[in-house]
Design a protein around this motif. Structure first.
Motif, short mmCIF file in Angstrom:
data_model
loop_
_atom_site.label_atom_id
_atom_site.label_comp_id
_atom_site.label_asym_id
_atom_site.label_seq_id
_atom_site.Cartn_x
_atom_site.Cartn_y
_atom_site.Cartn_z
N VAL A 5 45.15 56.75 34.12
CA VAL A 5 45.02 57.97 33.31
C VAL A 5 44.79 59.16 34.23
O VAL A 5 44.47 58.99 35.42
CB VAL A 5 43.87 57.87 32.28
N ARG A 6 44.93 60.33 33.65
CA ARG A 6 44.69 61.52 34.46
C ARG A 6 43.99 62.58 33.62
O ARG A 6 44.14 62.66 32.41
CB ARG A 6 46.00 62.04 35.06
N PHE A 7 43.20 63.38 34.33
CA PHE A 7 42.58 64.56 33.73
C PHE A 7 43.22 65.72 34.47
O PHE A 7 43.23 65.75 35.69
CB PHE A 7 41.06 64.52 33.95
N ALA A 8 43.81 66.65 33.70
CA ALA A 8 44.70 67.64 34.32
C ALA A 8 44.33 69.08 34.01
O ALA A 8 45.05 69.78 33.31
CB ALA A 8 46.14 67.35 33.88
N PRO A 9 43.19 69.54 34.50
CA PRO A 9 42.82 70.93 34.22
C PRO A 9 43.63 71.91 35.09
O PRO A 9 44.12 71.54 36.14
CB PRO A 9 41.35 70.98 34.63
N SER A 10 43.76 73.13 34.60
CA SER A 10 44.35 74.18 35.41
C SER A 10 43.20 74.90 36.11
O SER A 10 42.23 75.28 35.45
CB SER A 10 45.08 75.19 34.52
N PRO A 11 43.30 75.11 37.41
CA PRO A 11 42.20 75.79 38.10
C PRO A 11 42.26 77.31 37.89
O PRO A 11 42.37 78.08 38.81
CB PRO A 11 42.41 75.40 39.57
N LEU A 41 45.46 68.73 39.45
CA LEU A 41 45.25 70.16 39.29
C LEU A 41 46.57 70.81 38.91
O LEU A 41 47.53 70.79 39.69
CB LEU A 41 44.67 70.75 40.57
N ASP A 42 46.63 71.30 37.69
CA ASP A 42 47.86 71.93 37.18
C ASP A 42 47.88 73.39 37.61
O ASP A 42 47.47 74.29 36.86
CB ASP A 42 47.90 71.81 35.64
N ASP A 43 48.32 73.60 38.83
CA ASP A 43 48.20 74.95 39.41
C ASP A 43 49.55 75.59 39.73
O ASP A 43 49.69 76.29 40.73
CB ASP A 43 47.33 74.88 40.68
N LEU A 194 57.29 75.06 34.66
CA LEU A 194 56.18 75.15 33.70
C LEU A 194 55.56 73.79 33.41
O LEU A 194 56.21 72.75 33.56
CB LEU A 194 56.66 75.83 32.42
N TYR A 195 54.34 73.86 32.94
CA TYR A 195 53.54 72.66 32.69
C TYR A 195 54.25 71.56 31.89
O TYR A 195 54.18 70.38 32.24
CB TYR A 195 52.22 73.08 32.01
N THR A 196 54.95 71.95 30.82
CA THR A 196 55.62 70.95 29.96
C THR A 196 56.46 70.01 30.81
O THR A 196 56.51 68.81 30.56
CB THR A 196 56.55 71.68 28.96
N THR A 198 56.44 69.88 34.57
CA THR A 198 55.78 69.30 35.75
C THR A 198 54.86 68.14 35.36
O THR A 198 54.75 67.15 36.08
CB THR A 198 54.95 70.38 36.49
N SER A 199 54.26 68.28 34.19
CA SER A 199 53.34 67.24 33.73
C SER A 199 54.08 65.90 33.59
O SER A 199 53.55 64.84 33.97
CB SER A 199 52.74 67.68 32.40
N ILE A 200 55.29 65.98 33.07
CA ILE A 200 56.05 64.75 32.83
C ILE A 200 56.55 64.15 34.15
O ILE A 200 56.50 62.94 34.34
CB ILE A 200 57.24 65.05 31.86
N ILE A 212 45.60 60.91 27.48
CA ILE A 212 44.49 61.17 26.56
C ILE A 212 44.16 62.65 26.69
O ILE A 212 43.76 63.11 27.77
CB ILE A 212 43.26 60.31 26.93
N ARG A 213 44.36 63.41 25.62
CA ARG A 213 44.14 64.86 25.70
C ARG A 213 43.89 65.40 24.30
O ARG A 213 43.99 64.67 23.32
CB ARG A 213 45.34 65.53 26.36
N GLY A 214 43.62 66.69 24.22
CA GLY A 214 43.25 67.30 22.94
C GLY A 214 44.42 67.38 21.98
O GLY A 214 45.59 67.41 22.38
N ASP A 216 45.49 69.74 20.43
CA ASP A 216 46.29 70.95 20.54
C ASP A 216 47.60 70.68 21.28
O ASP A 216 48.46 71.56 21.35
CB ASP A 216 45.49 72.08 21.21
N HIS A 217 47.76 69.47 21.83
CA HIS A 217 48.99 69.14 22.56
C HIS A 217 49.97 68.30 21.76
O HIS A 217 50.97 67.83 22.30
CB HIS A 217 48.64 68.41 23.86
N VAL A 218 49.68 68.07 20.47
CA VAL A 218 50.52 67.16 19.69
C VAL A 218 52.00 67.58 19.70
O VAL A 218 52.88 66.76 19.93
CB VAL A 218 49.99 67.00 18.24
N1 GLU Z 1 46.88 71.41 32.16
C1 GLU Z 1 47.02 70.96 30.81
C2 GLU Z 1 45.85 71.49 30.00
O1 GLU Z 1 44.82 71.75 30.59
C3 GLU Z 1 47.03 69.44 30.77
C4 GLU Z 1 47.36 68.86 29.45
C5 GLU Z 1 47.68 67.39 29.59
O2 GLU Z 1 46.73 66.61 29.71
O3 GLU Z 1 48.85 67.02 29.60
O4 GLU Z 1 45.95 71.71 28.82
#
Ligand code: GLU
Length: 456
Positions: A5-11, A41-43, A194-196, A198-200, A212-214, A216-218
């Motif tokens: 799994v990953r946790f992917a915050p933007s800095p 890090l989604d930067d 863009l994130y949509t 790069t994330s994939i 696993i994420r919020g 709001d990403h459905v």
């Molecule tokens: N950088 C995205 C965010 O913070 C990651 C979302 C995801 O987990 O795919 O919303």
């Protein structure tokens, strides 16, 4: 299958209670499954991302105890995104567009006026290769859209109702009609992916098994599932957890700045209390303190997440923090006490942990024990009598009982009239830890001085 799994915050800011929820749910799931937890890090947004925020995110995760097994930064992977973008272009799934934002807005306004949904009309798909080459040669910079698979060859480019479905671990069967969405822009005119997208690419390359994420990403998930398919990859399992809302039922988004990990830490809260709270809100488990992350992981699996939002109330987090401290042994808080510069014995900890809300409150009781403290004298005669009846040291947990029995005997005073003046004289406070435990810690010399009304 090894869970990954990953946790992917933007800095682009500090972590806050909302991100912590995502981070801890990922961490716990990886831990339970013997899998790995990645910090990504989604930067790619270079104008908003900073190294200082990246460093702060790492520091916050360390403070929380959410150790990660691997780390990746999207800004290090630009060449890889270019490569995959080329693949999509060749397959005809990524196409250049030249419309300005103003032009797009005018078109959307026209569509709305005609009662049509304001989705991108795919005009750019009608450009011939020559026209595209000319515009680029003339210095125009295209942005690139992903062609959603929502058409039928016989019906041209008109999007048709097309359902993307998946089984979401939290939300059950999910269905999103991608016939009602615009082809998303994956690459900006300045070349930034863009994130949509790069994330994939990352999820595929790092073999992520669960996203696993919020919630709001459905909608993103439906688009991203199509991206996985366009890249011949199996989409991972999705789990969209509910978001936190404020105690007033309103979205937390505007207040998240006040609920940063930094401010919670400065408030003196324990990382474990923050994690238990962030993870257990909006689940079928009671929000309760756990002494270790292992115990929390053993208790909480994704099937216990409910679709209802978690109601976040800082007062409840503070109460949970107090409950956690009441159950933790000294060695579990030793490091934190050290950072506060507090030197606490096992006896003092046992005496006071039931009477503190945050660890910093121990300072008050250290001062009570070590002095100097100005006593509050409510009944001078009673206190003087007690001073005269103090037994010689060594003192232990029986001393208080013996002393009060002797004072009661000598004065005939009992109950609150007996205990309250003694507590006020010895601690200068109306309430606090049991005097049975405090008395030996304060010691005979200071007890005698305070009973006689002297600061000590
Ligand atoms: N950088 C995205 C965010 O913070 C990651 C979302 C995801 O987990 O795919 O919303």
């Amino acid at each position: 299958m090894t869970v990954s799994v990953r946790f992917a915050p933007s800095p682009t800011g500090r972590l806050h209670i909302g991100n912590i929820r995502t981070a801890v749910l990922n961490w716990l799931f990886a831990h339970r499954s013997g899998g790995s937890f990645m910090l990504r890090l989604d930067d790619t947004d270079r104008s908003r991302s900073t190294e200082a925020f990246a460093e702060a995110i790492r520091a916050d995760l360390k403070w929380l105890g959410l150790v990660w097994d691997r780390e990746a930064r999207q800004s290090d992977r630009m060449a890889r995104y270019d490569e995959v973008a080329e693949q999509l272009k060749k397959a005809g799934r990524l196409y250049p567009c030249f419309e300005s934002e103003d032009e797009l807005e005018r078109r959307r306004a026209r569509q709305r006026a005609r009662g049509l949904p304001p989705i991108y009309d795919r005009a750019a798909l009608k450009l011939t290769p020559d026209e595209i080459a000319q515009r680029i040669a003339a210095g125009e910079k295209p942005h690139w859209r992903f062609l959603l698979a929502n058409t039928e060859p016989s019906r041209g480019l008109t999007p048709l109702p097309t359902l993307v479905t998946w089984h979401d671990v939290v939300r059950g069967e999910q269905t999103v009609d991608i016939g009602s969405l615009s082809d998303p822009v994956l690459i900006r005119a300045d070349g930034t992916p863009l994130y949509t997208f790069t994330s994939i690419v990352d999820d595929i390359d790092f073999a992520i098994t669960h996203i696993i994420r919020g919630e709001d990403h459905v909608t993103n998930s439906a688009v991203q599932i199509q991206l996985f398919e366009a890249l011949d990859a199996e989409p991972p399992t999705f789990a969209h957890h509910s978001l936190l809302i404020g105690a007033d039922g309103q979205a937390l988004s505007k207040r998240l700045g006040d609920l940063s990990v930094e401010s919670l830490r400065e408030e003196g809260l324990e990382p474990l209390a923050v994690l238990c709270h962030a993870a257990l809100l909006g689940t079928s488990e009671a929000v309760a303190p756990y002494a270790t992350l292992d115990e929390l992981a053993a208790r909480l699996d994704l099937s216990k997440l409910s679709r209802a939002p978690g109601r976040f109330d800082i007062a409840e987090l503070r109460a949970l923090n107090a409950r956690l401290l009441h159950m933790l042994p000294l060695d579990a808080v030793a490091e934190h006490l050290d950072t506060l510069g507090l030197d606490v014995s096992a006896e003092l900890w046992d005496a006071v942990r039931g009477n503190i809300e945050t660890l910093g409150d121990v300072r008050t009781w250290l001062e009570v024990v070590n002095g100097p403290l100005a006593p509050r004298i409510e009944d001078a005669n009673l206190c003087a009598t007690a001073a005269g009846l103090l037994p010689p040291e060594p003192w232990n947990a029986e001393t208080w009982g013996a002393l009060t029995a002797a004072v009661r005997e000598a004065t005939g005073i009992k109950g609150r009239q007996l205990f309250h003046p003694l507590r006020l004289a010895l601690t200068a406070r109306d309430a606090g830890p049991e005097l049975r435990a405090l008395l030996p810690l304060i010691g005979r010399e200071r007890v005698e001085a305070r009973l006689k009304g002297n600061a000590a």
